[in-house]
Design a protein around this motif. Structure first.
Motif, PDB file in Angstrom:
ATOM      1  N   ILE A 159       0.849  -1.208   0.000  1.00 38.08           N
ATOM      2  CA  ILE A 159       0.000   0.000   0.000  1.00 38.08           C
ATOM      3  C   ILE A 159       0.880   1.253   0.000  1.00 38.08           C
ATOM      4  O   ILE A 159       0.638   2.194  -0.760  1.00 38.08           O
ATOM      5  N   GLU A 160       1.888   1.274   0.847  1.00 37.92           N
ATOM      6  CA  GLU A 160       2.754   2.447   0.937  1.00 37.92           C
ATOM      7  C   GLU A 160       3.492   2.689  -0.381  1.00 37.92           C
ATOM      8  O   GLU A 160       3.685   3.834  -0.786  1.00 37.92           O
ATOM      9  N   LYS A 161       3.880   1.626  -1.060  1.00 41.00           N
ATOM     10  CA  LYS A 161       4.531   1.755  -2.376  1.00 41.00           C
ATOM     11  C   LYS A 161       3.581   2.442  -3.358  1.00 41.00           C
ATOM     12  O   LYS A 161       3.981   3.355  -4.094  1.00 41.00           O
ATOM     13  N   CYS A 162       2.339   2.032  -3.361  1.00 42.05           N
ATOM     14  CA  CYS A 162       1.360   2.635  -4.274  1.00 42.05           C
ATOM     15  C   CYS A 162       1.110   4.100  -3.937  1.00 42.05           C
ATOM     16  O   CYS A 162       0.914   4.923  -4.832  1.00 42.05           O
ATOM     17  N   LYS A 163       1.133   4.444  -2.651  1.00 40.72           N
ATOM     18  CA  LYS A 163       0.934   5.834  -2.244  1.00 40.72           C
ATOM     19  C   LYS A 163       2.044   6.739  -2.772  1.00 40.72           C
ATOM     20  O   LYS A 163       1.849   7.937  -2.936  1.00 40.72           O
ATOM     21  N   GLU A 164       3.223   6.162  -3.061  1.00 36.28           N
ATOM     22  CA  GLU A 164       4.329   6.937  -3.632  1.00 36.28           C
ATOM     23  C   GLU A 164       4.040   7.320  -5.085  1.00 36.28           C
ATOM     24  O   GLU A 164       4.554   8.315  -5.579  1.00 36.28           O
ATOM     25  N   TYR A 165       3.238   6.526  -5.775  1.00 28.13           N
ATOM     26  CA  TYR A 165       2.977   6.717  -7.201  1.00 28.13           C
ATOM     27  C   TYR A 165       1.645   7.396  -7.508  1.00 28.13           C
ATOM     28  O   TYR A 165       1.495   8.012  -8.541  1.00 28.13           O
ATOM     29  N   TYR A 166       0.667   7.203  -6.630  1.00 28.17           N
ATOM     30  CA  TYR A 166      -0.695   7.650  -6.926  1.00 28.17           C
ATOM     31  C   TYR A 166      -1.221   8.567  -5.825  1.00 28.17           C
ATOM     32  O   TYR A 166      -1.222   8.186  -4.656  1.00 28.17           O
ATOM     33  N   PRO A 167      -1.724   9.776  -6.175  1.00 28.24           N
ATOM     34  CA  PRO A 167      -2.242  10.702  -5.168  1.00 28.24           C
ATOM     35  C   PRO A 167      -3.633  10.323  -4.649  1.00 28.24           C
ATOM     36  O   PRO A 167      -4.069  10.811  -3.616  1.00 28.24           O
ATOM     37  N   VAL A 168      -4.317   9.455  -5.373  1.00 21.36           N
ATOM     38  CA  VAL A 168      -5.641   8.976  -4.963  1.00 21.36           C
ATOM     39  C   VAL A 168      -5.675   7.469  -5.203  1.00 21.36           C
ATOM     40  O   VAL A 168      -5.246   6.991  -6.247  1.00 21.36           O
ATOM     41  N   LEU A 169      -6.189   6.745  -4.216  1.00 22.64           N
ATOM     42  CA  LEU A 169      -6.382   5.306  -4.364  1.00 22.64           C
ATOM     43  C   LEU A 169      -7.807   4.977  -3.954  1.00 22.64           C
ATOM     44  O   LEU A 169      -8.308   5.489  -2.946  1.00 22.64           O
ATOM     45  N   LYS A 170      -8.452   4.135  -4.758  1.00 27.76           N
ATOM     46  CA  LYS A 170      -9.834   3.725  -4.488  1.00 27.76           C
ATOM     47  C   LYS A 170      -9.886   2.204  -4.511  1.00 27.76           C
ATOM     48  O   LYS A 170      -9.043   1.551  -5.134  1.00 27.76           O
ATOM     49  N   LEU A 171     -10.905   1.642  -3.880  1.00 27.41           N
ATOM     50  CA  LEU A 171     -11.082   0.193  -3.886  1.00 27.41           C
ATOM     51  C   LEU A 171     -12.493  -0.140  -3.438  1.00 27.41           C
ATOM     52  O   LEU A 171     -13.207   0.705  -2.906  1.00 27.41           O
ATOM     53  N   ASP A 172     -12.866  -1.375  -3.686  1.00 24.13           N
ATOM     54  CA  ASP A 172     -14.106  -1.929  -3.159  1.00 24.13           C
ATOM     55  C   ASP A 172     -13.729  -3.132  -2.305  1.00 24.13           C
ATOM     56  O   ASP A 172     -12.872  -3.933  -2.704  1.00 24.13           O
ATOM     57  N   VAL A 173     -14.351  -3.238  -1.143  1.00 23.35           N
ATOM     58  CA  VAL A 173     -14.055  -4.337  -0.225  1.00 23.35           C
ATOM     59  C   VAL A 173     -15.370  -4.830   0.378  1.00 23.35           C
ATOM     60  O   VAL A 173     -16.255  -4.027   0.667  1.00 23.35           O
ATOM     61  N   TYR A 174     -15.488  -6.128   0.521  1.00 32.45           N
ATOM     62  CA  TYR A 174     -16.705  -6.683   1.116  1.00 32.45           C
ATOM     63  C   TYR A 174     -16.813  -6.271   2.577  1.00 32.45           C
ATOM     64  O   TYR A 174     -15.844  -6.364   3.338  1.00 32.45           O
ATOM     65  N   ALA A 175     -17.997  -5.818   2.967  1.00 30.67           N
ATOM     66  CA  ALA A 175     -18.241  -5.376   4.343  1.00 30.67           C
ATOM     67  C   ALA A 175     -17.966  -6.489   5.349  1.00 30.67           C
ATOM     68  O   ALA A 175     -17.499  -6.232   6.461  1.00 30.67           O
ATOM     69  N   LYS A 176     -18.242  -7.721   4.966  1.00 25.97           N
ATOM     70  CA  LYS A 176     -18.017  -8.859   5.874  1.00 25.97           C
ATOM     71  C   LYS A 176     -16.538  -9.202   6.036  1.00 25.97           C
ATOM     72  O   LYS A 176     -16.185  -9.944   6.951  1.00 25.97           O
ATOM     73  N   ASN A 177     -15.688  -8.668   5.180  1.00 20.80           N
ATOM     74  CA  ASN A 177     -14.250  -8.911   5.290  1.00 20.80           C
ATOM     75  C   ASN A 177     -13.663  -7.857   6.230  1.00 20.80           C
ATOM     76  O   ASN A 177     -12.939  -6.952   5.824  1.00 20.80           O
ATOM     77  N   LEU A 178     -14.000  -7.999   7.506  1.00 20.58           N
ATOM     78  CA  LEU A 178     -13.625  -6.991   8.504  1.00 20.58           C
ATOM     79  C   LEU A 178     -12.120  -6.803   8.622  1.00 20.58           C
ATOM     80  O   LEU A 178     -11.656  -5.688   8.864  1.00 20.58           O
ATOM     81  N   LYS A 179     -11.374  -7.861   8.468  1.00 18.40           N
ATOM     82  CA  LYS A 179      -9.913  -7.762   8.542  1.00 18.40           C
ATOM     83  C   LYS A 179      -9.410  -6.787   7.480  1.00 18.40           C
ATOM     84  O   LYS A 179      -8.583  -5.920   7.756  1.00 18.40           O
ATOM     85  N   ALA A 180      -9.934  -6.904   6.263  1.00 19.78           N
ATOM     86  CA  ALA A 180      -9.518  -6.010   5.178  1.00 19.78           C
ATOM     87  C   ALA A 180     -10.036  -4.589   5.396  1.00 19.78           C
ATOM     88  O   ALA A 180      -9.299  -3.620   5.203  1.00 19.78           O
ATOM     89  N   VAL A 181     -11.289  -4.457   5.808  1.00 17.69           N
ATOM     90  CA  VAL A 181     -11.861  -3.124   6.053  1.00 17.69           C
ATOM     91  C   VAL A 181     -11.006  -2.385   7.087  1.00 17.69           C
ATOM     92  O   VAL A 181     -10.621  -1.220   6.893  1.00 17.69           O
ATOM     93  N   ASN A 182     -10.667  -3.060   8.180  1.00 22.24           N
ATOM     94  CA  ASN A 182      -9.864  -2.432   9.233  1.00 22.24           C
ATOM     95  C   ASN A 182      -8.441  -2.131   8.760  1.00 22.24           C
ATOM     96  O   ASN A 182      -7.867  -1.108   9.121  1.00 22.24           O
ATOM     97  N   PHE A 183      -7.891  -3.000   7.929  1.00 24.86           N
ATOM     98  CA  PHE A 183      -6.564  -2.773   7.359  1.00 24.86           C
ATOM     99  C   PHE A 183      -6.558  -1.467   6.546  1.00 24.86           C
ATOM    100  O   PHE A 183      -5.686  -0.621   6.719  1.00 24.86           O
ATOM    101  N   TYR A 184      -7.549  -1.318   5.679  1.00 27.29           N
ATOM    102  CA  TYR A 184      -7.593  -0.116   4.844  1.00 27.29           C
ATOM    103  C   TYR A 184      -7.848   1.139   5.684  1.00 27.29           C
ATOM    104  O   TYR A 184      -7.245   2.191   5.437  1.00 27.29           O
ATOM    105  N   LYS A 185      -8.705   1.042   6.694  1.00 28.60           N
ATOM    106  CA  LYS A 185      -8.934   2.195   7.578  1.00 28.60           C
ATOM    107  C   LYS A 185      -7.634   2.601   8.265  1.00 28.60           C
ATOM    108  O   LYS A 185      -7.326   3.792   8.384  1.00 28.60           O
TER     109      LYS A 185
END
Length: 141
Positions: free
Chosen positions: A89-115
């Motif tokens: 994620i940090e590597k991508c932040k070096e290249y892109y000023p905006v990042l978007k994604l879709d994540v399943y609400a039930k995938n709490l581990k991923a939701v919390n990771f992105y938050k």
């Protein structure tokens, strides 16, 4: 080390993709992921794909489409919780000023990771194919 995907290693990436999806999304039929495997393998090289490789082994990857959309971030199960996803994620932040994604609400581990990485939920919607609720999330520099 993080680098762009060498397409000759796509099978290693796809192994991580299928295994991680089945484990993380136990609320979706395994057949759904298996039926999408060939399509993803075909279109993946059209994205910018960064891989995390150690000792010649790909341990995780992130795919970016249209210069801002994270089509997927996956880390091999045995290497999760070792900071690989965060580094990608940090590597991508070096290249892109905006990042978007879709994540399943039930995938709490991923939701919390992105938050944790500064993403905010922009919208809640139903996925057309799986009928599961997902969040559209965004991070801005």
């Amino acid at each position: 080390m993080i680098k762009e995907l060498d397409v000759s290693k796509i099978d290693s990436v796809m192994k991580i993709w299928i295994e991680a999806n089945i484990i993380a999304h136990d609320f979706i039929s395994e057949d759904y992921w298996k039926s999408n495997y060939d399509f993803v393998k075909k279109v993946l090289p059209e994205s910018t794909v960064f891989v995390y490789e150690d000792d010649g082994e790909i341990r995780g990857f992130i795919g970016i489409m249209e210069k801002s959309y994270i089509a997927g971030l996956f880390v091999a199960n045995q290497y999760q919780c070792n900071g690989i996803g965060s580094r990608l994620i940090e590597k991508c932040k070096e290249y892109y000023p905006v990042l978007k994604l879709d994540v399943y609400a039930k995938n709490l581990k991923a939701v919390n990771f992105y938050k944790k990485h500064g993403f905010k939920i922009e919208q809640e919607k139903e996925n057309d194919e799986t009928k599961e609720i997902e969040y559209s999330m965004i991070w801005k520099l």
